[in-house]
Motif scaffolding. Structure first.
Motif, PDB file in Angstrom:
ATOM      1  N   ILE A   1       0.787  -0.738   0.192  1.00  0.00           N
ATOM      2  CA  ILE A   1       0.351   0.076   0.034  1.00  0.00           C
ATOM      3  C   ILE A   1       0.635   0.967   0.157  1.00  0.00           C
ATOM      4  CG2 ILE A   1      -1.792   1.698   1.044  1.00  0.00           C
ATOM      5  CD1 ILE A   1      -2.205  -1.391   1.956  1.00  0.00           C
ATOM      6  N   LYS A   2       0.835   1.947  -1.213  1.00  0.00           N
ATOM      7  CA  LYS A   2       1.796   3.464  -1.120  1.00  0.00           C
ATOM      8  C   LYS A   2       0.458   4.565  -1.303  1.00  0.00           C
ATOM      9  CE  LYS A   2       4.372   5.671  -5.297  1.00  0.00           C
ATOM     10  NZ  LYS A   2       4.986   5.252  -5.736  1.00  0.00           N
ATOM     11  N   PRO A   3       0.862   4.987   0.044  1.00  0.00           N
ATOM     12  CA  PRO A   3      -0.219   6.658  -0.052  1.00  0.00           C
ATOM     13  C   PRO A   3       0.681   7.642  -0.583  1.00  0.00           C
ATOM     14  CG  PRO A   3       1.071   5.864   2.379  1.00  0.00           C
ATOM     15  CD  PRO A   3       1.344   4.684   1.044  1.00  0.00           C
ATOM     16  N   LEU A   4      -0.041   8.658  -1.349  1.00  0.00           N
ATOM     17  CA  LEU A   4       0.669  10.026  -2.262  1.00  0.00           C
ATOM     18  C   LEU A   4       0.017  10.525  -1.503  1.00  0.00           C
ATOM     19  CD1 LEU A   4       1.194   8.814  -5.390  1.00  0.00           C
ATOM     20  CD2 LEU A   4       3.037   8.369  -3.899  1.00  0.00           C
ATOM     21  N   GLU A   5       0.347  11.672  -0.823  1.00  0.00           N
ATOM     22  CA  GLU A   5       0.156  12.909   0.233  1.00  0.00           C
ATOM     23  C   GLU A   5      -0.579  13.620  -0.886  1.00  0.00           C
ATOM     24  OE1 GLU A   5      -1.406  14.111   3.481  1.00  0.00           O
ATOM     25  OE2 GLU A   5      -0.470  12.481   3.462  1.00  0.00           O
ATOM     26  N   GLY A   6      -1.869  14.069  -0.777  1.00  0.00           N
ATOM     27  CA  GLY A   6      -2.535  14.705  -1.254  1.00  0.00           C
ATOM     28  C   GLY A   6      -2.854  14.718  -2.627  1.00  0.00           C
ATOM     29  N   LEU A   7      -2.404  13.317  -2.917  1.00  0.00           N
ATOM     30  CA  LEU A   7      -3.316  12.609  -4.046  1.00  0.00           C
ATOM     31  C   LEU A   7      -4.633  11.862  -4.154  1.00  0.00           C
ATOM     32  CD1 LEU A   7       0.106  12.358  -6.547  1.00  0.00           C
ATOM     33  CD2 LEU A   7      -1.974  14.037  -6.565  1.00  0.00           C
TER      34      LEU A   7
ATOM     35  N   SER B   1      -1.673  -2.506  -3.953  1.00  0.00           N
ATOM     36  CA  SER B   1      -1.213  -3.313  -5.311  1.00  0.00           C
ATOM     37  C   SER B   1      -1.637  -4.614  -4.973  1.00  0.00           C
ATOM     38  CB  SER B   1       0.657  -2.976  -5.294  1.00  0.00           C
ATOM     39  OG  SER B   1       0.753  -1.631  -5.987  1.00  0.00           O
ATOM     40  N   VAL B   2      -3.114  -5.496  -5.688  1.00  0.00           N
ATOM     41  CA  VAL B   2      -2.525  -6.925  -5.253  1.00  0.00           C
ATOM     42  C   VAL B   2      -2.099  -8.260  -5.780  1.00  0.00           C
ATOM     43  CG1 VAL B   2      -5.264  -5.592  -4.917  1.00  0.00           C
ATOM     44  CG2 VAL B   2      -4.355  -6.577  -7.556  1.00  0.00           C
ATOM     45  N   ASP B   3      -2.332  -8.803  -6.293  1.00  0.00           N
ATOM     46  CA  ASP B   3      -1.296 -10.509  -6.192  1.00  0.00           C
ATOM     47  C   ASP B   3      -1.910 -10.659  -7.921  1.00  0.00           C
ATOM     48  OD1 ASP B   3      -4.210 -10.881  -5.443  1.00  0.00           O
ATOM     49  OD2 ASP B   3      -3.404 -12.728  -4.244  1.00  0.00           O
TER      50      ASP B   3
ATOM     51  N   MET C   1     -10.846   6.327   2.461  1.00  0.00           N
ATOM     52  CA  MET C   1      -9.850   6.766   0.811  1.00  0.00           C
ATOM     53  C   MET C   1      -9.995   6.482  -0.337  1.00  0.00           C
ATOM     54  SD  MET C   1      -6.758   4.382   2.398  1.00  0.00           S
ATOM     55  CE  MET C   1      -6.882   2.469   2.127  1.00  0.00           C
ATOM     56  N   LEU C   2      -9.350   6.775  -1.022  1.00  0.00           N
ATOM     57  CA  LEU C   2      -9.815   6.916  -2.173  1.00  0.00           C
ATOM     58  C   LEU C   2      -8.509   6.279  -2.749  1.00  0.00           C
ATOM     59  CD1 LEU C   2     -10.414   8.088  -5.781  1.00  0.00           C
ATOM     60  CD2 LEU C   2      -9.043  10.419  -5.259  1.00  0.00           C
ATOM     61  N   VAL C   3      -8.890   5.300  -3.660  1.00  0.00           N
ATOM     62  CA  VAL C   3      -7.308   4.205  -3.923  1.00  0.00           C
ATOM     63  C   VAL C   3      -7.256   4.071  -5.298  1.00  0.00           C
ATOM     64  CG1 VAL C   3      -7.328   2.641  -1.988  1.00  0.00           C
ATOM     65  CG2 VAL C   3      -8.945   2.557  -3.488  1.00  0.00           C
ATOM     66  N   ARG C   4      -6.551   3.960  -5.655  1.00  0.00           N
ATOM     67  CA  ARG C   4      -6.460   3.409  -7.547  1.00  0.00           C
ATOM     68  C   ARG C   4      -6.225   1.805  -6.564  1.00  0.00           C
ATOM     69  NH1 ARG C   4      -4.002   6.858 -12.149  1.00  0.00           N
ATOM     70  NH2 ARG C   4      -5.891   7.200 -11.282  1.00  0.00           N
TER      71      ARG C   4
ATOM     72  N   LEU D   1     -11.712   2.572  -0.190  1.00  0.00           N
ATOM     73  CA  LEU D   1     -11.793   1.363   0.485  1.00  0.00           C
ATOM     74  C   LEU D   1     -11.540   1.986   1.863  1.00  0.00           C
ATOM     75  CD1 LEU D   1      -9.551  -0.624  -1.637  1.00  0.00           C
ATOM     76  CD2 LEU D   1     -11.535  -1.967  -0.176  1.00  0.00           C
ATOM     77  N   PRO D   2     -12.015   1.113   2.964  1.00  0.00           N
ATOM     78  CA  PRO D   2     -11.540   2.155   3.908  1.00  0.00           C
ATOM     79  C   PRO D   2      -9.964   2.182   4.553  1.00  0.00           C
ATOM     80  CG  PRO D   2     -12.525  -0.490   4.561  1.00  0.00           C
ATOM     81  CD  PRO D   2     -12.400   0.129   2.970  1.00  0.00           C
ATOM     82  N   ALA D   3     -10.116   3.274   5.158  1.00  0.00           N
ATOM     83  CA  ALA D   3      -8.344   3.846   5.378  1.00  0.00           C
ATOM     84  C   ALA D   3      -7.913   3.022   6.131  1.00  0.00           C
ATOM     85  CB  ALA D   3      -8.213   5.011   5.950  1.00  0.00           C
ATOM     86  N   ASP D   4      -7.862   1.785   6.832  1.00  0.00           N
ATOM     87  CA  ASP D   4      -7.579   1.245   7.680  1.00  0.00           C
ATOM     88  C   ASP D   4      -7.423  -0.092   6.731  1.00  0.00           C
ATOM     89  OD1 ASP D   4     -10.167  -0.213   7.409  1.00  0.00           O
ATOM     90  OD2 ASP D   4     -10.372  -0.699   9.795  1.00  0.00           O
TER      91      ASP D   4
END
Ligand code: LLP
Length: 463
Positions: free
Chosen positions: A339-345, A350-352, A382-385, A403-406
């Protein structure tokens, strides 16, 4: 490629400042039944179950990534299509969406016919016992060997796609003393509102023979003179993932006009018309697909009306839904890796799996939704890709979702509505092992297409 804009913001932006998206109003734990198959639900602990089996158990037994196909939903959809069209019409399931021997058996049991478009699909159909007369064979460049097999097997119809093919099929059938039942595929010149790569009724493309300029009338003329062919009708497929019935109506009208011209010129009333497949499904909550009975009514009304005004007897109608039957019946289960958070973005999850098990996002800009399914969560959205594990940045499974932030490594997430054109378009890119398809029904799960192994990869590599 879904018809609607993403509910949470504009679709085609690569980088969006945070705040541009608004978090969903709905609780992320609530499953939208529009996009999940019929037997999917959450149990008391918040874990997703399908066919009464919890996903964690499925992941443990079958691994991830994997496609889980809700067999009773598949069968119910087959029945809904068959009932909607009734005994006076024929429903051909389009095998390109997803085909396996189990699927062929289900189709037979539920009374559907099958459309195949390659030697491989034909082999699967025949091997699983589909009677040849219930098979339609399509394709813009069927090889001579494929045509020979289809004719010898006795397929119910070959859909002729070009002038060369009219001559080829006639020659092959006549050489065997046979008369092959055929339809001619025409392009009716309508613009279907869908992605360019899957629109097929405009004239500037590889499929079919144009109605414009008298091409289709000329094809009919030739087919009627050839002893090896029994021309039973006209075929039109306008594209895929279509919601608006207007394109089908124009197509039906123009095909009926051709039938009237054929009657006037040759004194022959062709007994069948096939209006193809292409009916859209819900990939996200924004999509509102039509029910089979509405589609059946709209199509048969227009054909009946047009035939009455042309003083023709109403032909037998057939349709070829693929996605609308299998698409909503399966989801892909993945395990979260990094999981890679990009601040402000946004946060990259990543999945398998990735573009090797779902190329549709990269290829058509398709939209999907995603849910945390191994547990529920009360954390903030949280906003995810959701991205895969392949070596390119276009390896995106779900472009924008919440998806949930946790969310944490090891969680299971699932992407619904992946039954059509995901396993069937899966690849071995980066030597990925194509995932299994597991059928789930009434508390039982069984593999219908097994996971590839490294031995499978090495077996093909004979250098
Ligand atoms: N009939 C004919 C002649 C077709 O060419 C097709 C799809 C169908 C029926 C079934 O269409 P459906 O009901 O499944 O939309 N790979 C693309 C879709 C390509 C469809 C090709 N032909 C995708 O993933 O969206």
């Amino acid at each position: 490629m879904s018809r609607s804009a993403h509910p949470a913001g504009p679709r085609h932006a690569d980088v969006l400042p945070e705040g541009h998206y608004t978090a969903p109003a709905t609780d992320l734990n609530v499953l939208d039944e529009k996009v999940w198959s019929r037997t999917v639900t959450r149990d008391a602990n918040g874990a997703l179950t399908v066919g009464g089996i919890e996903v964690a158990r499925l992941a443990e037994e079958f691994g991830t990534p994997a496609y889980f196909l809700d067999e009773s939903d598949f069968r119910a959809r087959c029945r809904a299509w068959a009932d909607a069209f009734g005994p006076g019409a024929d429903v051909f399931y389009a095998g390109k969406a997803f085909l396996s021997r189990a699927v062929v058996r289900w189709l037979q049991e539920e009374g559907l016919n099958l459309d195949v478009c390659s030697g491989g699909e034909l082999t699967t159909a025949l091997d699983a016992g589909m009677p040849a007369e219930r098979i339609a064979f399509h394709g813009n460049n069927k090889t001579v060997a494929e045509i020979e097999r289809a004719v010898e097997a006795g397929v119910g119809r070959i859909v002729l796609d070009s002038f060369q093919e009219i001559a080829r099929v006639a020659h092959i059938a006549q050489g065997r003393g046979l008369r092959q039942r055929v339809q001619i595929r025409v392009t009716v010149g309508v613009e279907a509102h869908t992605h360019e790569f899957i629109a097929t009724a405009h004239e500037d493309q590889k499929f079919g023979i144009a109605l414009a300029g008298g091409q289709a009338a000329e094809a009919v003329r030739r087919a009627l003179t050839l002893d090896g062919l029994e021309l039973i009708g006209i075929h039109s497929h306008i594209g895929s993932q279509i919601f608006d019935m207007a394109g089908f109506e124009v197509s039906a009208r123009r095909v009926v006009q051709l039938l009237a011209e054929v009657r006037d010129e040759h004194g022959v009333e062709l007994p069948e018309i096939d209006l193809g497949g292409g009916l859209g499904i819900a990939y996200t909550s924004e999509d509102d697909p039509r029910e089979p009975h509405e589609i059946a009514k709209a199509l048969s009304d227009i054909v009946t009306r047009e035939c009455e005004s042309a003083n023709l007897s109403t032909p037998r109608i057939s349709v070829e839904p693929g996605r609308a039957i299998v698409g909503p019946t399966a989801f892909t289960l993945y395990e979260v890796g990094t999981i890679k958070p990009l601040e402000g973005l946004r946060t990259y999850v990543s999945v398998d799996g990735g573009m090797s098990d779902n190329i549709r996002t990269a290829l058509y800009d398709a939209e999907y939704s995603v849910a945390l399914v191994s547990r529920s969560s009360d954390a903030e959205p949280m906003l995810v890709r959701v991205v895969g594990k392949h070596c390119e940045s276009g390896d995106i499974v779900v472009k924008d979702a919440f998806l949930p932030a946790d969310l944490a490594p090891g969680d299971l997430i699932a992407v619904p509505a992946t039954g059509a054109y995901c396993r069937s378009m899966a690849s071995n890119y980066n030597h990925a092992l194509r995932p299994p398809v597991v059928a789930v029904r009434d508390g039982e799960a069984r593999v219908i297409v097994r996971r590839e192994t490294e031995e499978d990869l090495l077996r093909l590599d004979v250098g």
